[in-house]
Enzyme design. Structure first.
Site, PDB file in Angstrom:
ATOM      1  CD  GLU A  33      -2.630   1.526   0.090  1.00  0.00           C
ATOM      2  OE1 GLU A  33      -2.399   2.583  -0.538  1.00  0.00           O
ATOM      3  OE2 GLU A  33      -3.478   0.690  -0.268  1.00  0.00           O
ATOM      4  CG  HIS A 441     -45.570  -5.011  15.829  1.00  0.00           C
ATOM      5  ND1 HIS A 441     -45.847  -4.270  14.696  1.00  0.00           N
ATOM      6  CD2 HIS A 441     -46.232  -4.408  16.859  1.00  0.00           C
ATOM      7  CE1 HIS A 441     -46.652  -3.269  15.025  1.00  0.00           C
ATOM      8  NE2 HIS A 441     -46.908  -3.331  16.334  1.00  0.00           N
TER       9      HIS A 441
END
Length: 462
Positions: A33, A441
């Site tokens: 990198e 719910h």
């Protein structure tokens, strides 16, 4: 000269995930990198910083528009742009340092610098040459521009520059109505900028379900974003601290101009593999400049693999991650697999938009018999309670077998809701299977179940 089982070039989502999986499988692994931090475009100048700004500006929107309705009264917060950018940077730092920690934990060597591949089995980083039995190219992509547009990353910017502008613009022009343009356009619209999106095609979010496209644009217009569709941008010219965008309408060739303090060029991305020396190695590319690979992610040169944005397929971090893990499995002598038919896509505006599988337009084109189950979030109690009732869940299933073929969601938490459908599709589930599964719910996920019920006898709450 160091010797490795695998050297991965690039530490973005594809690269770092592949490196970690290689290490887990017992392979001596290094990752190259050139940035000062790991994580590639995604963590440094892409997904992560943009989500930080989207979150911050959504909080501002809630304070300005919804707090008073909930009894939270007081002066609306002012925007400290420098502090917001600092928050964004702290988010980046936390994530990139996290990757660095994972590299140390898994004994992965970080070869700091930019890589070239002088010959098969060798990777050169700076003045040092390292040996590798296998090389994985995970160098990602870079922003694409248009002829006649010179990007300076100050007034005329790509997504990189748009994440770090000195001040919030009064007027902003976004060229391209794809994911990046709409997300960053939303950020600045919430901050008070007058945002105009110019798109070549006659619809936003190219390739998405047509019904989603229309509803999404309607909602964004209500949020103050302007759209010019069917417009071919001719140029973007900078004059001091401002710019002028010139375009032609495709329907009549009429010429128009827009003035802006900031112009975002969001016309897609292109594979980045400059400087690797692929031409000298004989690594074949596609007509679009992508690295050509077979079904095992091997290039035309033995021992060299490629994954992520640099190869064909959607330029998505999670697609790169899957390919990174699969390639590690292949290199380790195991079976690597990616199901390209079940890769979700998400737009992190508010409401969020997500999709997986095929669109209704694709099914019509194929001549395949299908059925549609839809459910509006206006029928979802949780969504209505938090002022998020706009949008719907749309489920597509085979007419004869009821097998789920695709799903398209616009609404609260769409980026998370899509994944139960992904799991269902991975296991070959039917709409009935989803409809028969108990959902808690009150949750947004009940809208997914209701859409599945709509593929049968009908939803309950509509």
């Amino acid at each position: 000269m160091s010797s490795y089982d695998v050297i991965i070039i690039g530490s973005g989502p594809g690269g770092y995930v592949s490196a970690i999986r290689c290490a887990q499988l017992g392979l001596k692994t290094a990752c190259v990198e050139g940035r000062d931090t790991l994580g590639g475009t995604c963590l440094n100048v892409g997904c992560i910083p943009s989500k930080a700004l989207l979150h911050a500006t959504h909080m501002l929107h809630e304070a300005e528009h919804n707090f008073a309705q909930m009894g939270l009264k007081g002066k609306s917060p002012s925007v400290d742009w420098k502090q917001m950018l600092s928050y964004k940077q702290s988010t980046i730092d936390t994530n990139t340092k996290g990757i660095e920690f994972l590299f140390k934990k898994n004994k992965i060597d970080w070869l700091k610098g930019w890589a070239t591949i002088p010959e098969v089995g060798k990777v050169k980083v700076g003045d040092e040459v390292h040996e590798a039995k296998n090389i994985v190219i995970a160098t990602g992509s870079e922003p694409a521009s248009l002829p006649g547009i010179d990007v300076d990353e100050q007034v005329i910017v790509t997504s990189t520059g748009a994440l770090s502008v000195n001040k919030v613009p009064n007027k902003m022009v976004v060229i391209g109505a794809g994911v990046i343009g709409l997300e960053l356009g939303s950020v600045y619209a919430r901050l008070g900028a007058e945002v105009t999106v110019v798109e070549y095609l006659d619809a936003i979010t190219p390739g998405m379900d047509g019904e989603i496209q229309k509803n999404f644009m309607r909602i964004l217009k209500k949020q103050g974003i302007n759209f010019v569709l069917g417009a071919a941008v001719q140029s973007a010219e900078k004059s001091k601290a401002k710019a002028t965008v010139s375009y032609k309408l495709r329907k009549d060739d009429s010429e128009h101009q827009l003035d802006a303090d900031l112009v975002l060029v969001a016309t897609g991305r292109k594979p980045f593999h400059d400087g690797l020396g692929l031409d000298k190695l004989g690594v074949k590319l596609t007509d679009r400049g992508q690295v050509a690979v077979n079904d095992q992610w091997q290039t035309s040169v033995e021992g060299i693999y490629a994954i992520g944005d640099v190869i064909e397929g959607p330029m998505l971090a999670h697609k790169a991650e899957d390919e990174g893990m699969a390639t590690a499995e292949v290199i380790a002598g195991k079976h690597g697999h990616v199901n390209y038919g079940v890769i979700p896509g998400v737009i992190y505006t508010h409401p969020e938009v997500s999709n997986v599988g095929v669109t209704e337009e694709q099914l019509k084109k194929e001549g395949r018999a299908y059925k549609v189950g839809k459910f509006s979030f206006m029928g979802n109690a949780r969504a209505k309670a938090v002022f998020a009732g706009e949008g719907f869940v749309k489920l597509l299933a085979d007419k004869d077998t009821d097998r789920i073929l695709g799903a398209h969601i616009i609404g609260p938490g769409a980026g998370d809701l899509i994944h139960e459908i992904c799991v269902a599709m991975e296991f070959g589930a039917s709409a009935e299977d989803l409809a028969m599964t108990c959902h808690a719910h009150p949750t947004y996920s009940e809208a997914v179940r209701e859409a599945a019920l709509a593929c049968g006898d009908g939803p309950i709450h509509m």
